[in-house]
Design an enzyme around this catalytic site. Structure first.
Site, PDB file in Angstrom:
ATOM      1  N   LEU A   1       0.833  -1.194   0.000  1.00 13.73           N
ATOM      2  CA  LEU A   1       0.000   0.000   0.000  1.00 13.73           C
ATOM      3  C   LEU A   1       0.873   1.252   0.000  1.00 13.73           C
ATOM      4  O   LEU A   1       1.866   1.317   0.724  1.00 13.73           O
ATOM      5  CB  LEU A   1      -0.907   0.009   1.234  1.00 13.73           C
ATOM      6  CG  LEU A   1      -1.870   1.185   1.253  1.00 13.73           C
ATOM      7  CD1 LEU A   1      -3.283   0.701   1.397  1.00 13.73           C
ATOM      8  CD2 LEU A   1      -1.494   2.165   2.321  1.00 13.73           C
ATOM      9  N   HIS A   2       0.506   2.228  -0.817  1.00 15.26           N
ATOM     10  CA  HIS A   2       1.221   3.501  -0.844  1.00 15.26           C
ATOM     11  C   HIS A   2       0.287   4.599  -1.335  1.00 15.26           C
ATOM     12  O   HIS A   2      -0.568   4.384  -2.178  1.00 15.26           O
ATOM     13  CB  HIS A   2       2.482   3.427  -1.707  1.00 15.26           C
ATOM     14  CG  HIS A   2       2.276   2.907  -3.090  1.00 15.26           C
ATOM     15  ND1 HIS A   2       2.023   1.575  -3.377  1.00 15.26           N
ATOM     16  CD2 HIS A   2       2.302   3.550  -4.290  1.00 15.26           C
ATOM     17  CE1 HIS A   2       1.904   1.418  -4.683  1.00 15.26           C
ATOM     18  NE2 HIS A   2       2.066   2.600  -5.254  1.00 15.26           N
TER      19      HIS A   2
END
Length: 150
Positions: free
Chosen positions: A93-94
């Protein structure tokens, strides 16, 4: 494949605390494009703990604040690609924090809403554009210094 966000190089690492890292995007969509990532390897928002969610939101605030001091953008796009169908290419996740400048595109109207249009992102196919969007060494050092004082 080794996750680039779990063990980032010092060259791209701007900030790190107990829960998050703020990184310089290696393929910047615009000058100053940063990523806010959880330190723990998770792929989806639903996997995050509450304290990680709050830390990510604080990281977004910090990224906007520090980019504002150094690059003086007129606006920002902030977004998350959740899943391959949404364009997520790194399975960690980013959150993208992308500074925007007047005249950086011919048609800024719609911002992140344009993500669902069937138009190829010219930035992804033009390596010279990535090079032009990269921060200078001085800008990187200034950002690192600002993040070090948090």
């Amino acid at each position: 494949m080794k996750c680039p966000f779990c063990s980032p190089s010092e060259e791209v690492l701007l900030y790190e605390d107990e829960h998050i890292r703020i990184l310089i995007d290696s393929f910047p969509a615009n000058r100053g494009h940063l990523l806010v990532v959880p330190k723990r390897h998770v792929e989806d928002w639903k996997e995050l703990k509450e304290e990680e969610k709050f830390a990510i939101m604080r990281g977004i605030e910090l990224a906007i604040e520090k980019l504002g001091e150094v690059l003086k953008p007129e606006g920002f796009n902030v977004g998350i690609n959740l899943g391959e169908a949404a364009g997520q290419t790194v399975a960690h996740l980013h959150v993208h924090v992308i500074p925007r400048y007047r005249g950086d595109t011919n048609f800024p109207r719609g911002g992140v809403r344009k993500a669902v249009l069937n138009i190829e992102d010219e930035n992804l196919s033009l390596k010279e554009k990535w090079a032009g969007n990269r921060l200078t060494q001085k800008e990187k050092e200034t950002l690192k210094r600002l993040f070090a004082h948090i």
